[in-house]
Motif scaffolding. Structure first.
Motif, short mmCIF file in Angstrom:
data_model
loop_
_atom_site.label_atom_id
_atom_site.label_comp_id
_atom_site.label_asym_id
_atom_site.label_seq_id
_atom_site.Cartn_x
_atom_site.Cartn_y
_atom_site.Cartn_z
N THR A 282 1.05 -1.10 0.17
CA THR A 282 0.06 0.10 0.11
C THR A 282 0.89 1.36 0.09
O THR A 282 2.06 1.33 0.19
N SER A 283 0.23 2.24 -0.08
CA SER A 283 0.81 3.68 -0.10
C SER A 283 1.45 3.82 1.36
O SER A 283 0.36 3.59 2.28
N ILE A 284 2.47 4.47 1.59
CA ILE A 284 2.89 4.55 3.10
C ILE A 284 3.31 5.97 3.29
O ILE A 284 3.54 6.66 2.49
N ASN A 285 3.27 5.99 4.64
CA ASN A 285 3.89 7.47 5.18
C ASN A 285 5.31 7.27 5.41
O ASN A 285 6.00 8.28 4.94
N ASN A 286 5.73 6.06 6.06
CA ASN A 286 6.99 6.04 6.42
C ASN A 286 7.23 4.56 6.44
O ASN A 286 6.27 3.89 6.55
N LEU A 287 8.58 3.97 6.29
CA LEU A 287 8.95 2.51 6.57
C LEU A 287 9.91 2.67 7.48
O LEU A 287 10.96 3.55 7.57
N GLN A 288 9.88 1.78 8.36
CA GLN A 288 11.01 1.70 9.50
C GLN A 288 11.53 0.32 9.56
O GLN A 288 10.81 -0.77 9.02
N TRP A 289 12.45 0.18 9.98
CA TRP A 289 13.50 -1.22 10.21
C TRP A 289 13.81 -1.33 11.66
O TRP A 289 14.07 -0.68 12.47
N TYR A 290 13.33 -2.57 12.13
CA TYR A 290 13.74 -2.96 13.63
C TYR A 290 14.56 -4.30 13.55
O TYR A 290 14.46 -4.86 12.59
N ARG A 291 15.24 -4.46 14.62
CA ARG A 291 15.87 -5.44 15.11
C ARG A 291 15.31 -6.10 16.14
O ARG A 291 15.06 -5.70 17.08
N GLN A 292 15.48 -7.61 16.15
CA GLN A 292 14.79 -8.50 17.19
C GLN A 292 15.72 -9.36 17.69
O GLN A 292 16.23 -10.22 16.74
N ASN A 293 16.66 -9.44 18.85
CA ASN A 293 17.41 -10.56 19.16
C ASN A 293 16.48 -11.64 19.71
O ASN A 293 15.43 -11.32 20.10
N SER A 294 16.99 -12.78 19.43
CA SER A 294 16.18 -14.14 20.16
C SER A 294 15.59 -13.76 21.28
O SER A 294 16.38 -13.74 22.37
N GLY A 295 14.23 -14.11 21.43
CA GLY A 295 13.55 -13.74 22.53
C GLY A 295 13.46 -12.55 23.40
O GLY A 295 13.12 -12.42 24.48
N ARG A 296 13.61 -11.58 22.59
CA ARG A 296 13.71 -10.33 23.26
C ARG A 296 12.85 -9.31 22.21
O ARG A 296 12.45 -9.93 21.49
N GLY A 297 12.69 -7.87 22.80
CA GLY A 297 11.67 -7.17 22.18
C GLY A 297 12.40 -6.41 20.92
O GLY A 297 13.58 -6.77 20.44
N LEU A 298 11.77 -5.50 20.31
CA LEU A 298 12.30 -4.98 19.09
C LEU A 298 12.80 -3.73 19.64
O LEU A 298 12.71 -3.09 20.19
N VAL A 299 13.82 -3.41 18.73
CA VAL A 299 14.80 -2.25 18.57
C VAL A 299 14.51 -1.52 17.54
O VAL A 299 14.91 -1.81 16.34
N HIS A 300 14.15 -0.35 17.65
CA HIS A 300 14.21 0.67 16.44
C HIS A 300 15.51 1.05 15.78
O HIS A 300 16.42 1.46 16.53
N LEU A 301 15.69 0.55 14.46
CA LEU A 301 16.98 1.05 13.92
C LEU A 301 16.95 2.41 13.14
O LEU A 301 17.84 3.26 13.34
N ILE A 302 15.95 2.42 12.45
CA ILE A 302 16.00 3.65 11.42
C ILE A 302 14.65 3.93 10.69
O ILE A 302 13.90 2.94 10.47
N LEU A 303 14.26 5.07 10.38
CA LEU A 303 12.94 5.31 9.86
C LEU A 303 13.33 6.27 8.61
O LEU A 303 14.23 7.14 8.56
#
Lengths: 114, 113
Positions: free
Chosen positions: B27-48
């Motif tokens: 779909t059309s987007i406002n922004n796109l973000q990348w996240y990292r998730q280490n095994s069994g952990r929460g997500l860490v925002h990398l870049i928008l």
């Protein structure tokens, strides 16, 4: 400034019991999002709340699931009469506004239904 | 295929090499973000990256966005063992009232010594 807090980190329930998952957003954040992650999959949006209001619950199952974000206290995701298929990691995220900016994620609650 | 689908699903490289992950969306987007998730952990925002941007850098990370192809790529240069994790792209749609993130299925990156 503490990050997003979730508790419990791990929760074990038997089929038919209730599960209550708590999320305290970052200080100053009034927007809360809940996501569910099944094993080996990406996160799926469930519900978006502001203080005392549900803004978007399009990702929430129609039955057994409910969420709230009261004026005081944490946001609660409640699952009634849990089934094995509810076993997943549930993540909460918060943001300071709705403007599409970064969401800050908590460590998640891993629910196991026996 | 789902909104925000990553490619490849899994990637194994040696320390020092570059890692490239791709993401497609619908779909059309406002922004796109990348996240990292280490095994069994929460997500860490990398870049928008916003829909009107084409490229963005942050340290060893480089993100590109091609809205005509509805795709994005994440490049990690000079990878380290600590980069081992799952990487997810997530989009914020242009329409709708909520800034909910739509995640892809992720790329599992393994960096070996």
């Amino acid at each position: 400034n503490a990050g997003v807090m979730q508790n419990p980190r791990h929760l074990v329930r038997r089929r038919g019991q209730e599960a209550r998952l708590r999320c305290s957003p970052m200080k100053g954040h009034s927007h809360v999002y809940w996501y569910r992650q099944l094993p080996e999959e990406g996160l799926k949006f469930m519900v978006y709340l502001q203080k005392e209001n549900i803004i978007d619950e399009s990702g929430m199952p129609k039955e057994r699931f409910s969420a709230e974000f009261p004026k005081e206290g944490p946001s609660i995701l409640r699952i009634q009469q849990v089934v094995r298929g509810d076993s997943a990691a549930y993540f909460c995220a918060s943001s300071p506004d709705q403007g599409g900016k970064t969401q800050y994620f908590g460590p998640g609650t891993r629910l196991l239904v026996l | 295929s789902q909104q925000g689908e990553e490619d490849p699903q899994a990637l194994s490289i040696q320390e020092g090499e570059n890692a490239t992950m791709n993401c497609s969306y619908k779909t059309s987007i406002n922004n796109l973000q990348w996240y990292r998730q280490n095994s069994g952990r929460g997500l860490v925002h990398l870049i928008l990256i916003r829909s009107n941007e084409r490229e963005k850098h942050s340290g060893r990370l480089r993100v590109t966005l091609d809205t005509s192809k509805k795709s994005s790529s994440l490049l990690i240069t000079a990878s380290r063992a600590a980069d081992t994790a799952s990487y997810f792209c997530a989009t914020v749609n242009r329409t709708g009232t909520a800034s909910k993130l739509t995640f892809g299925t992720g790329t599992r990156l393994q960096v070996t010594l």
